[in-house]
Enzyme design. Structure first.
Site, PDB file in Angstrom:
ATOM      1  N   SER A  16       0.851  -1.196   0.000  1.00 13.12           N
ATOM      2  CA  SER A  16       0.000   0.000   0.000  1.00 13.12           C
ATOM      3  C   SER A  16       0.888   1.248   0.000  1.00 13.12           C
ATOM      4  O   SER A  16       2.106   1.160   0.167  1.00 13.12           O
ATOM      5  CB  SER A  16      -0.873  -0.002   1.260  1.00 13.12           C
ATOM      6  OG  SER A  16      -0.036   0.140   2.409  1.00 13.12           O
ATOM      7  N   ASP A  26      -0.974  -1.483  -4.141  1.00  9.76           N
ATOM      8  CA  ASP A  26      -2.347  -1.616  -3.644  1.00  9.76           C
ATOM      9  C   ASP A  26      -2.919  -0.223  -3.340  1.00  9.76           C
ATOM     10  O   ASP A  26      -2.283   0.556  -2.614  1.00  9.76           O
ATOM     11  CB  ASP A  26      -2.305  -2.474  -2.365  1.00  9.76           C
ATOM     12  CG  ASP A  26      -3.676  -2.824  -1.833  1.00  9.76           C
ATOM     13  OD1 ASP A  26      -4.617  -2.948  -2.634  1.00  9.76           O
ATOM     14  OD2 ASP A  26      -3.797  -2.999  -0.597  1.00  9.76           O
ATOM     15  N   HIS A  27      -4.082   0.085  -3.881  1.00  7.50           N
ATOM     16  CA  HIS A  27      -4.748   1.377  -3.624  1.00  7.50           C
ATOM     17  C   HIS A  27      -3.846   2.597  -3.841  1.00  7.50           C
ATOM     18  O   HIS A  27      -3.690   3.426  -2.926  1.00  7.50           O
ATOM     19  CB  HIS A  27      -5.330   1.432  -2.204  1.00  7.50           C
ATOM     20  CG  HIS A  27      -6.433   0.466  -1.970  1.00  7.50           C
ATOM     21  ND1 HIS A  27      -7.719   0.659  -2.423  1.00  7.50           N
ATOM     22  CD2 HIS A  27      -6.440  -0.725  -1.336  1.00  7.50           C
ATOM     23  CE1 HIS A  27      -8.470  -0.369  -2.080  1.00  7.50           C
ATOM     24  NE2 HIS A  27      -7.721  -1.239  -1.418  1.00  7.50           N
ATOM     25  N   GLU A  57     -10.928   0.400  -9.469  1.00  9.68           N
ATOM     26  CA  GLU A  57     -12.054   0.004  -8.602  1.00  9.68           C
ATOM     27  C   GLU A  57     -13.309   0.802  -8.934  1.00  9.68           C
ATOM     28  O   GLU A  57     -13.227   1.990  -9.243  1.00  9.68           O
ATOM     29  CB  GLU A  57     -11.649   0.236  -7.144  1.00  9.68           C
ATOM     30  CG  GLU A  57     -12.729  -0.133  -6.138  1.00  9.68           C
ATOM     31  CD  GLU A  57     -12.187  -0.168  -4.706  1.00  9.68           C
ATOM     32  OE1 GLU A  57     -11.099  -0.703  -4.481  1.00  9.68           O
ATOM     33  OE2 GLU A  57     -12.876   0.368  -3.823  1.00  9.68           O
ATOM     34  N   HIS A  76     -12.764  -3.324   4.115  1.00 13.70           N
ATOM     35  CA  HIS A  76     -11.438  -3.591   4.680  1.00 13.70           C
ATOM     36  C   HIS A  76     -11.505  -3.817   6.194  1.00 13.70           C
ATOM     37  O   HIS A  76     -12.440  -3.361   6.846  1.00 13.70           O
ATOM     38  CB  HIS A  76     -10.505  -2.409   4.411  1.00 13.70           C
ATOM     39  CG  HIS A  76     -10.124  -2.267   2.970  1.00 13.70           C
ATOM     40  ND1 HIS A  76     -10.278  -1.118   2.255  1.00 13.70           N
ATOM     41  CD2 HIS A  76      -9.589  -3.159   2.107  1.00 13.70           C
ATOM     42  CE1 HIS A  76      -9.852  -1.286   1.017  1.00 13.70           C
ATOM     43  NE2 HIS A  76      -9.430  -2.525   0.895  1.00 13.70           N
ATOM     44  N   HIS A 121     -11.529  -7.070  -2.924  1.00 10.45           N
ATOM     45  CA  HIS A 121     -10.864  -6.377  -1.819  1.00 10.45           C
ATOM     46  C   HIS A 121     -11.564  -6.766  -0.524  1.00 10.45           C
ATOM     47  O   HIS A 121     -12.703  -7.222  -0.537  1.00 10.45           O
ATOM     48  CB  HIS A 121     -10.937  -4.857  -2.020  1.00 10.45           C
ATOM     49  CG  HIS A 121      -9.924  -4.364  -2.992  1.00 10.45           C
ATOM     50  ND1 HIS A 121      -8.811  -3.674  -2.613  1.00 10.45           N
ATOM     51  CD2 HIS A 121      -9.845  -4.519  -4.339  1.00 10.45           C
ATOM     52  CE1 HIS A 121      -8.089  -3.407  -3.681  1.00 10.45           C
ATOM     53  NE2 HIS A 121      -8.691  -3.906  -4.752  1.00 10.45           N
ATOM     54  N   ASN A 126      -7.617 -10.149  -2.276  1.00  4.44           N
ATOM     55  CA  ASN A 126      -6.745  -9.293  -1.452  1.00  4.44           C
ATOM     56  C   ASN A 126      -6.839  -9.647   0.034  1.00  4.44           C
ATOM     57  O   ASN A 126      -7.941  -9.703   0.595  1.00  4.44           O
ATOM     58  CB  ASN A 126      -7.151  -7.834  -1.624  1.00  4.44           C
ATOM     59  CG  ASN A 126      -6.691  -7.267  -2.955  1.00  4.44           C
ATOM     60  OD1 ASN A 126      -6.290  -8.010  -3.847  1.00  4.44           O
ATOM     61  ND2 ASN A 126      -6.753  -5.967  -3.091  1.00  4.44           N
ATOM     62  N   ASP A 140      -4.924  -8.772   3.773  1.00  5.26           N
ATOM     63  CA  ASP A 140      -3.970  -8.100   4.653  1.00  5.26           C
ATOM     64  C   ASP A 140      -4.309  -8.403   6.120  1.00  5.26           C
ATOM     65  O   ASP A 140      -3.486  -8.897   6.895  1.00  5.26           O
ATOM     66  CB  ASP A 140      -4.017  -6.585   4.392  1.00  5.26           C
ATOM     67  CG  ASP A 140      -2.938  -5.830   5.146  1.00  5.26           C
ATOM     68  OD1 ASP A 140      -2.151  -6.462   5.865  1.00  5.26           O
ATOM     69  OD2 ASP A 140      -2.882  -4.597   5.021  1.00  5.26           O
TER      70      ASP A 140
HETATM   71  P1  13P Z   1      -8.573  -7.134   4.244  1.00  5.23           P
HETATM   72  O1  13P Z   1      -8.624  -5.985   5.173  1.00  5.23           O
HETATM   73  O2  13P Z   1      -9.863  -7.897   4.248  1.00  5.23           O
HETATM   74  O3  13P Z   1      -7.400  -8.015   4.459  1.00  5.23           O
HETATM   75  O4  13P Z   1      -8.434  -6.544   2.754  1.00  5.23           O
HETATM   76  C1  13P Z   1      -7.192  -6.130   2.246  1.00  5.23           C
HETATM   77  C2  13P Z   1      -7.337  -5.389   0.972  1.00  5.23           C
HETATM   78  O5  13P Z   1      -8.370  -5.318   0.357  1.00  5.23           O
HETATM   79  C3  13P Z   1      -6.128  -4.733   0.452  1.00  5.23           C
HETATM   80  O6  13P Z   1      -6.387  -4.017  -0.710  1.00  5.23           O
HETATM   81  O1  G3H Z   2      -6.436  -1.938   1.666  1.00  2.00           O
HETATM   82  C1  G3H Z   2      -5.881  -1.744   2.729  1.00  2.00           C
HETATM   83  C2  G3H Z   2      -4.735  -2.553   3.148  1.00  2.00           C
HETATM   84  O2  G3H Z   2      -5.107  -3.347   4.249  1.00  2.00           O
HETATM   85  C3  G3H Z   2      -3.533  -1.693   3.418  1.00  2.00           C
HETATM   86  O3  G3H Z   2      -3.658  -1.012   4.603  1.00  2.00           O
HETATM   87  O4  G3H Z   2      -2.958   1.365   4.175  1.00  2.00           O
HETATM   88  O5  G3H Z   2      -2.830   0.342   6.482  1.00  2.00           O
HETATM   89  O6  G3H Z   2      -1.225  -0.349   4.701  1.00  2.00           O
HETATM   90  P1  G3H Z   2      -2.602   0.174   5.029  1.00  2.00           P
HETATM   91 ZN    ZN Z   3      -8.285  -3.073  -0.734  1.00  2.21          ZN
END
Ligand code: 13P
Ligand code: G3H
Ligand code: ZN
Length: 314
Positions: free
Chosen positions: A50, A89-90, A141, A187, A217, A260, A262
Site C-alpha cells: 500500500s 495496492d490502492h 475500482e 477492509h 478487496h 486481497n 492483509d
Molecule cells: P482485508 O482488510 O480484508 O485483508 O483486505 C485487504 C485489501 O483489500 C487490500 O487491498
Molecule cells: O487496503 C488496505 C490494506 O489493508 C492496506 O492497509 O494502508 O494500512 O497499509 P494500510
Molecule cells: Zn483493498
C-alpha cells in the site's frame, strides 16, 4: 522467479477459474512468510504494498520505500520455482503510481473510486496509458467498499455497490486489465454486522459484461482461532467478522481471480507476537519473536492458497 507482468498470473487464473491471493506486506517478515508458503504450495503469488507500506519502508519517503520493497521482493523471488508479482495496492495518485512503476512493480492499482464516474474514467485511462507503455498492468475500482446489510434499501445498495453496466463502459473506455467491483466487502476485521454475504448476482453480471480478471478487496476471513489467541494474550478485538471460506470459493466461481488479504496476516502475526512476548519475558533478541510470527503468516497464506485453488498451479 519474479514475473514481468501480474497479468500473466491473473489471465491464467481467469482462464482456469481459480483465485490467486494478493497478500499485503507490512514489513520484511510478511514477505518471508508469504513467499515460503508459495514455494511449499507451488502456487503463484502476488505481493502487494500500500502507499502506507511504501512510506514505512522508506522511513517516510514513499519513492525510496517503493525501491526498497521492489529490491526486497526481487531478491526473495530469485531462484524460487514459483512466479511472484509485485503490485501497488490502492494507489490514489499519479505520484505513487509512478514511484511504483519506476521501482519495478509489475502492476499498479489506481483507486479513484471515491471520485465521480467520469473522473475515475479519466484518471484510470491516464494511468493505463502510462503503465501499458512500460508493460505494467493496471487494476481499478468501481463502487464503495461497504458491507451488504439486510436493512439497506435497493436504492442505497445501488448507490454504493458496483453498477454492472457502468463496469462494462469503464473497462471499454479505460482499457484497464483488472477490475475491483464493490460487491459488499470492506477492509479490516469488522466486515459484517449480521450474516456474511456478498452480492453474487451483481458479480455475475460484471463478469459476464467485462470478462477480465476481477478482484475482491476486503477478502480476509478473520480466523476465529487467531482472534481468540490475540485476545487471550491481551489484544482487544471484539466482534470481528470476515469473509468465510465457502463465500470466497463461491466468489471465485462467479469470476473473482485476485483475492486481497492483509487483515488475516496482521492478526496472525500480532497474535503470535503477543504470545511469544508473553512466554519469553527475558529474551531481547527480536528474531526469536519474529520467527514464530513469520510461521503464523506462512500458515495463513498456505491455507488460503488451498482454499482459493492456486496450490499446485505451477
Ligand atoms: P482485508 O482488510 O480484508 O485483508 O483486505 C485487504 C485489501 O483489500 C487490500 O487491498
Ligand atoms: O487496503 C488496505 C490494506 O489493508 C492496506 O492497509 O494502508 O494500512 O497499509 P494500510
Ligand atoms: Zn483493498
Amino acid at each position: 522467479m519474479y514475473v514481468k507482468s501480474t497479468k500473466d498470473i491473473l489471465d491464467k487464473a481467469n482462464a482456469e477459474y481459480y483465485g490467486v491471493g494478493a497478500f499485503n506486506i507490512n514489513s520484511l517478515e510478511f514477505l518471508i512468510g508469504i513467499v515460503s508458503a508459495a514455494v511449499i504450495k507451488r502456487s503463484p503469488v502476488i505481493i502487494q504494498a500500500s502507499e502506507g507500506a511504501m512510506s514505512y519502508a522508506g522511513n517516510g519517503d514513499f519513492r525510496k520505500g517503493a525501491k526498497v520493497l521492489a529490491d526486497m521482493v526481487r531478491r526473495y523471488a530469485d531462484n524460487i520455482p514459483v512466479p511472484v508479482a509485485l503490485h501497488l495496492d490502492h494507489g490514489h495518485d499519479l505520484d505513487h503510481v509512478l514511484a511504483a512503476i519506476r521501482a519495478g512493480f509489475t502492476s499498479v492499482m489506481i483507486d479513484a473510486s471515491a471520485k465521480p464516474f467520469k473522473e475515475n474514467v479519466e484518471i484510470t485511462s491516464e494511468v493505463v496509458r502510462i503503465a501499458h507503455a512500460a508493460e505494467i498492468s493496471v487494476e481499478a475500482e468501481l463502487g464503495k467498499l461497504v458491507g451488504v446489510e439486510d436493512n439497506v434499501s435497493v436504492a442505497e445498495r445501488d448507490a454504493t455497490l458496483v453498477d454492472p453496466d457502468e463496469a462494462k463502459i469503464f473497462v471499454e473506455k479505460t482499457g484497464v486489465d483488472f477490475l475491483a467491483p464493490a460487491i459488499g466487502t470492506s477492509h479490516g476485521a469488522f466486515k459484517f454486522k449480521g450474516e456474511a454475504k456478498l452480492d453474487f448476482e451483481r458479480l455475475r453480471k460484471v463478469k459476464q459484461l467485462t470478462k477480465i480478471p476481477l478482484v475482491l478487496h476486503g477478502a480476509s476471513s478473520v480466523l476465529e482461532a487467531d482472534v481468540e489467541k490475540a485476545n487471550s494474550y491481551g489484544a482487544k478485538i471484539e466482534g470481528a467478522k470476515g469473509v468465510p471460506f465457502d463465500i470466497l470459493k463461491e466468489a471465485i466461481k462467479y469470476g473473482i481471480n485476485k483475492i486481497n488479504t492483509d487483515t488475516d496476516l496482521r492478526i496472525a502475526f500480532i497474535a503470535e507476537l503477543r504470545k511469544s512476548l508473553h512466554e519469553k519475558p527475558s529474551d531481547i533478541d527480536p528474531r526469536d519473536f519474529f520467527k514464530p510470527a513469520i510461521e503464523a503468516v506462512k500458515n495463513v497464506v498456505a491455507q488460503r492458497m488451498d482454499i482459493l485453488g492456486s496450490s499446485n498451479k505451477v
